[in-house]
Design a protein around this motif. Structure first.
Motif, PDB file in Angstrom:
ATOM      1  N   UNK A 167       0.848  -1.194   0.000  1.00 17.97           N
ATOM      2  CA  UNK A 167       0.000   0.000   0.000  1.00 17.97           C
ATOM      3  C   UNK A 167       0.884   1.246   0.000  1.00 17.97           C
ATOM      4  N   UNK A 168       0.413   2.245  -0.734  1.00 17.34           N
ATOM      5  CA  UNK A 168       1.065   3.556  -0.708  1.00 17.34           C
ATOM      6  C   UNK A 168       0.424   4.364   0.409  1.00 17.34           C
ATOM      7  N   UNK A 169       1.146   4.565   1.494  1.00 18.45           N
ATOM      8  CA  UNK A 169       0.556   5.178   2.681  1.00 18.45           C
ATOM      9  C   UNK A 169       1.300   6.426   3.150  1.00 18.45           C
ATOM     10  N   UNK A 170       2.591   6.518   2.871  1.00 17.44           N
ATOM     11  CA  UNK A 170       3.439   7.621   3.323  1.00 17.44           C
ATOM     12  C   UNK A 170       3.189   7.883   4.808  1.00 17.44           C
ATOM     13  N   UNK A 171       2.766   9.116   5.171  1.00 21.22           N
ATOM     14  CA  UNK A 171       2.585   9.447   6.593  1.00 21.22           C
ATOM     15  C   UNK A 171       1.197   9.063   7.115  1.00 21.22           C
ATOM     16  N   UNK A 172       0.301   8.698   6.219  1.00 22.18           N
ATOM     17  CA  UNK A 172      -1.110   8.629   6.588  1.00 22.18           C
ATOM     18  C   UNK A 172      -1.449   7.452   7.497  1.00 22.18           C
ATOM     19  N   UNK A 173      -0.874   6.279   7.272  1.00 17.14           N
ATOM     20  CA  UNK A 173      -1.326   5.100   8.015  1.00 17.14           C
ATOM     21  C   UNK A 173      -0.983   5.199   9.495  1.00 17.14           C
ATOM     22  N   UNK A 174       0.274   5.429   9.823  1.00 14.83           N
ATOM     23  CA  UNK A 174       0.679   5.458  11.237  1.00 14.83           C
ATOM     24  C   UNK A 174      -0.030   6.596  11.961  1.00 14.83           C
ATOM     25  N   UNK A 175      -0.121   7.764  11.337  1.00 12.86           N
ATOM     26  CA  UNK A 175      -0.823   8.879  11.967  1.00 12.86           C
ATOM     27  C   UNK A 175      -2.299   8.568  12.163  1.00 12.86           C
ATOM     28  N   UNK A 176      -2.895   7.874  11.217  1.00 11.85           N
ATOM     29  CA  UNK A 176      -4.313   7.527  11.340  1.00 11.85           C
ATOM     30  C   UNK A 176      -4.538   6.565  12.496  1.00 11.85           C
ATOM     31  N   UNK A 177      -3.681   5.575  12.619  1.00 12.53           N
ATOM     32  CA  UNK A 177      -3.813   4.628  13.737  1.00 12.53           C
ATOM     33  C   UNK A 177      -3.649   5.346  15.072  1.00 12.53           C
ATOM     34  N   UNK A 178      -2.713   6.276  15.131  1.00 18.40           N
ATOM     35  CA  UNK A 178      -2.559   7.089  16.340  1.00 18.40           C
ATOM     36  C   UNK A 178      -3.818   7.901  16.600  1.00 18.40           C
ATOM     37  N   UNK A 179      -4.343   8.542  15.560  1.00 17.25           N
ATOM     38  CA  UNK A 179      -5.530   9.365  15.731  1.00 17.25           C
ATOM     39  C   UNK A 179      -6.739   8.571  16.193  1.00 17.25           C
ATOM     40  N   UNK A 180      -6.862   7.329  15.743  1.00 18.26           N
ATOM     41  CA  UNK A 180      -7.989   6.488  16.146  1.00 18.26           C
ATOM     42  C   UNK A 180      -7.837   6.012  17.584  1.00 18.26           C
ATOM     43  N   UNK A 181      -6.642   5.524  17.936  1.00 16.14           N
ATOM     44  CA  UNK A 181      -6.434   5.019  19.294  1.00 16.14           C
ATOM     45  C   UNK A 181      -6.558   6.131  20.324  1.00 16.14           C
ATOM     46  N   UNK A 182      -6.057   7.307  19.987  1.00 16.29           N
ATOM     47  CA  UNK A 182      -6.000   8.408  20.958  1.00 16.29           C
ATOM     48  C   UNK A 182      -7.056   9.478  20.683  1.00 16.29           C
ATOM     49  N   UNK A 183      -8.144   9.113  20.043  1.00 20.58           N
ATOM     50  CA  UNK A 183      -9.177  10.083  19.681  1.00 20.58           C
ATOM     51  C   UNK A 183      -9.653  10.869  20.893  1.00 20.58           C
TER      52      UNK A 183
END
Length: 548
Positions: free
Chosen positions: A369-385
């Motif tokens: 998958x082409x994710x660049x910065x988006x995947x890790x930041x998204x997982x952080x944003x979901x866990x720490x919403x």
């Protein structure tokens, strides 16, 4: 959304909401003229209110009546009468030639100045007429042949101040309401009290607007000296405002470097505590042939670097300064190299190098998958919403927040340390997977500066949760939270999963002649230090490899 479209005066309702909001929450920061405007606006005929708001929400302050025709308003001249009476717009304003050219099309200009000039471009026509028409004139005097009327908005600064007090910044505008009304953008509903507001003193509003005008002038090309004369020399007690002042001073000093005014650049950098100013001061001292002073400042910075970026730059600067001063050559610490991949691929017709590598490497057993910065930041944003959207004082003060207002401040994490620690502690159990999936489902589509909803789907989310170990996620998240501004970027372009083996690999892609950027190098070093699988893929095109 349908109700918003059916309400022809939706934009007026939004403007009224801002006036009510500011009046209720910022009434003590308003002067008599601003309070009077809010009161008188409510007493003005609705069509006149609507016309004024249409003008406020458009760009610029000069308008032609023929361009202000809206079905719900009717005749713009009739609606404008009450606005002229209030002094909120000026009829038939005096315009210089540049302003006139901004209002008229080329064919209209030829009707005003003569068709014989028609062979020129509009910009050339302006230059040809400037000397002959140097004095401003009333619009009607310029454009008698057009039979139109012009108005100048006189309350633009007042409305900017009201908008600033509502949003707490100047970059958000009235379109936020429209996008929300239409359901294009949806926001987390954060509870905040009447005390939750961006400004607590009128002087803070004044200072923000003043700095904004200074930046506008600088970006418009005014000289550093003229702009600098208007920038306060004394630091603000308010950290938020001081951060804005420091950023502006850094920009001014960098411009001084570009034009060779190193003395002024050094003076500005030396007195500035904004991140990056100290490193620039060291570099300017070096350019000024003051290596002793540069080394002394560099060693102080090395003892207490303000960021990973500064520490990285010092590793390059200090050895050079020592050599200049005749000191012993110092070796840089050896850096373990990441796994290297070399590919020779057919040059794609309409595809980026990252997507070409993804297409080449991906398979059913090991999707890429082409994710660049988006995947890790998204997982952080979901866990720490819940931690990110916690209603702390000074974090939220209007309904259109995609992130807390203090996201870029150094104390962003510290102010929420307990909340973030509670979220990250879930990574020690299987609870984190359920939490991320629940938030992904419950908050789907809500605006967040961390979560990229367009990238994330159930398949990618499932692969990430199955293949990236919890200890790796915790390391990723902790590093980002330590310095959100600088650490949210620089992550590798691609991620490959082996779901049957529950493992993954990050892949940074570099096309021909491309090099790793500094923030990418820092992420690679971090990943290696934490035994995270990471590789750099260097690509050459097949049609050029024969020439190598």
């Amino acid at each position: 959304m349908r109700q918003a479209l059916e309400n022809r005066f939706y934009y007026l309702d939004n403007f009224r909401q801002v006036l009510a909001w500011v009046g209720e929450r910022h009434g003590d920061l308003l002067d008599d003229a601003e309070r009077s405007f809010i009161d008188r606006f409510q007493q003005t005929p609705q069509t006149s209110q609507a016309l004024l708001v249409r003008m406020v929400m458009r760009k610029g302050t000069l308008f032609r009546a023929s361009k202000l025709r809206y079905a719900e308003i009717g005749c713009p001249l009739q609606a404008a009468a009450a606005l002229v009476e209030q002094g909120w717009i000026e009829p038939d304003p005096a315009l210089d030639l540049i302003q006139l050219f901004g209002l008229l099309k080329k064919d209209e200009l030829l009707r005003v100045f003569g068709a014989a000039l028609g062979g020129q471009r509009k910009s050339d026509l302006l230059q040809a007429l400037l000397a002959e028409h140097a004095q401003p004139k009333r619009f009607a005097s310029w454009c008698e042949a057009l039979g139109d009327t012009a108005f100048a908005l006189t309350i633009n600064d007042l409305c900017d101040r009201l908008r600033l007090m509502f949003f707490g910044n100047i970059h958000q505008d009235w379109s936020e309401f429209v996008l929300a009304d239409l359901g294009i953008f949806r926001y987390e509903q954060v509870t905040f009290s009447l005390e939750s507001r961006a400004f607590h003193l009128r002087a803070e509003v004044d200072a923000y607007l003043h700095l904004h005008r200074c930046r506008e002038r600088f970006e418009a090309g005014e000289s550093v000296e003229d702009v600098l004369a208007e920038v306060p020399t004394t630091p603000y007690a308010n950290d938020w405002l001081e951060n804005r002042r420091g950023k502006l001073l850094l920009g001014l000093a960098r411009q001084c470097e570009r034009v060779g005014d190193l003395s002024l650049a050094l003076r500005l950098h030396a007195a500035n505590h904004y991140p990056g100013a100290r490193e620039r001061a060291i570099r300017v001292l070096e350019r000024c042939e003051q290596p002793e002073a540069a080394l002394q400042l560099g060693l102080a910075a090395e003892a207490a670097p303000e960021s990973e970026h500064e520490a990285q730059q010092l590793q390059r600067i200090l050895p050079r300064l020592r050599r200049t001063l005749g000191g012993p050559a110092s070796r840089r610490a050896s850096i373990a190299q990441p796994h290297r991949m070399d590919l020779v691929l057919p040059r794609p017709a309409a595809m980026s190098v990252e997507h070409a590598v993804r297409e080449h490497l991906t398979s059913r057993a090991a999707p890429v998958y082409y994710v660049e910065n988006a995947l890790i930041n998204s997982l952080l944003g979901l866990l720490c919403w819940d931690a990110i959207f916690a209603p702390l004082p000074g974090a939220f003060f209007h309904p259109f927040h995609a992130a807390p207002a203090d996201l870029a401040r150094p104390d962003f994490y510290a102010r929420r340390a307990g909340l973030f620690d509670a979220c990250l502690s879930k990574l020690g159990t299987d609870e984190y997977r359920d939490c991320i999936r629940r938030v992904f489902r419950d908050k789907a589509g809500l605006q967040s500066q961390f979560v990229s909803w367009g990238l994330l789907d159930e398949t990618l989310l499932g692969l990430a949760l199955d293949c990236i170990p919890a200890e790796h996620l915790k390391a990723f998240f902790t590093r980002i939270l330590q310095d959100v501004t600088n650490h949210r970027s620089g992550l590798p372009d691609l991620i490959q999963f082996w779901p049957d083996e529950q493992r993954y690999q990050l892949i940074e892609v570099k096309g021909p002649g491309d090099r790793l950027q500094d923030n990418q190098k820092r992420w690679i070093a971090f990943a290696q230090n934490h035994q995270m699988p990471i590789a750099v893929c260097y690509v050459q095109w097949a049609d050029s490899s024969r020439d190598l």
